[in-house]
Design a protein around this motif. Structure first.
Motif, PDB file in Angstrom:
ATOM      1  N   THR A  23       1.115  -1.132  -0.315  1.00  0.00           N
ATOM      2  CA  THR A  23       0.065   0.116  -0.232  1.00  0.00           C
ATOM      3  C   THR A  23       0.925   1.194  -0.041  1.00  0.00           C
ATOM      4  O   THR A  23       2.026   1.850   0.456  1.00  0.00           O
ATOM      5  N   PRO A  42       1.167   4.616   1.720  1.00  0.00           N
ATOM      6  CA  PRO A  42       0.146   5.683   2.665  1.00  0.00           C
ATOM      7  C   PRO A  42      -0.015   7.025   2.861  1.00  0.00           C
ATOM      8  O   PRO A  42       0.167   7.816   3.764  1.00  0.00           O
ATOM      9  N   VAL A  79      -2.381   8.469   3.724  1.00  0.00           N
ATOM     10  CA  VAL A  79      -3.735   8.203   5.009  1.00  0.00           C
ATOM     11  C   VAL A  79      -1.974   8.843   6.136  1.00  0.00           C
ATOM     12  O   VAL A  79      -2.639   9.828   7.306  1.00  0.00           O
ATOM     13  N   VAL A 109       3.084   3.060  10.119  1.00  0.00           N
ATOM     14  CA  VAL A 109       2.386   2.633   8.802  1.00  0.00           C
ATOM     15  C   VAL A 109       3.055   3.215   8.053  1.00  0.00           C
ATOM     16  O   VAL A 109       4.356   2.571   6.921  1.00  0.00           O
TER      17      VAL A 109
END
Length: 256
Positions: free
Chosen positions: A80, A82, A85, A102
């Protein structure tokens, strides 16, 4: 006659991967990363493998794809990004440990996903998958990339710590980002992990003794290069999408 340039996948990776990965690693605090290394590695290695299998399995069942190509697809999207995010985390002021986990996972998952992708492609093309050979190849590629990053990152860190000229320091970090990737790929090991490790070392060791003005200049440069690379990647994706092909495969896309 018009100038024709062929943008091969290897060329695209060599241009866009180093600035994106190096900038993220360059800003991470090595001490905090070490303290949270266990959850980061669990998410970045077993987590990516599990995501690959789950996405591949669901796509094979739901879209009617053969399992081999479906696993290749799973490997492609298991890592992913990020960016959205992390920016949301900053706006909301979430705990630093969560944000660091993360960000750290996103650094190491790229290396895992690229290795898994190559193994999945080989298995899909040959129709043969040997778990022992796959695990050995994975370890060899990953550890080789880390070793290249350690050597080049440490050497560059020693130079950066001793040189005061801002332009030379900036040039060294640029050469390191692209050089570590190309050197690792030339040795058939993970270029992504080489850049991650090199960026961590220079950002934490090499930059420790540099002047505040040099730090600001280099941080701003890499922030801009990462932003430019990210923007161009999405632009190229948009330009290459065939809308008619998307419409024909809409069912499989929705499942995926």
């Amino acid at each position: 006659t018009a100038l024709e340039l062929e943008a091969t996948p290897d060329l695209i990776l060599a241009i866009f991967v180093p600035p994106l990965v190096f900038e993220a690693a360059f800003h991470l605090d090595l001490t905090q990363l070490r303290e949270n290394l266990t959850p980061i590695l669990i998410l970045a290695v077993p987590g990516v493998l599990l995501t690959t299998l789950l996405v591949g399995g669901m796509t094979a069942l739901g879209a009617g794809m053969a399992l081999g190509p479906a696993i290749v697809f799973g490997a492609l999207i298991a890592a992913t990004d990020p960016v959205a995010v992390v920016s949301l985390f900053r706006a909301l002021g979430v705990p630093r440990r969560l944000a660091l986990t993360v960000e750290g996972e996103s650094l190491f998952n790229d290396g895992t996903a690229i290795v898994v992708f190559r193994i999945a492609v080989a298995a899909a093309l040959t129709g043969v998958f040997d778990p022992v050979t796959g695990a050995f190849d994975f370890a060899q590629v990953a550890l080789g990339g880390i070793l290249v990053g350690l050597v080049l990152g440490w050497l560059t860190s020693q130079l950066v710590a001793r040189i005061e000229d801002r332009l030379i320091v900036t040039s060294l970090t640029t050469i390191l980002a692209f050089g570590a990737y190309l050197a690792a790929e030339r040795l058939h090991v993970s270029g992504v992990l080489a850049v991650v490790v090199a960026g961590l070392l220079v950002g934490n060791i090499g930059m420790a003794r540099t002047s505040p003005s040099t730090k600001i200049m280099i941080f701003n440069l890499w922030e801009f290069l990462a932003f430019l690379a990210n923007s161009l990647v999405f632009l190229l994706i948009g330009l290459s999408i065939d809308l008619a092909l998307v419409w024909e495969n809409l069912g499989a896309i929705v499942v995926a």
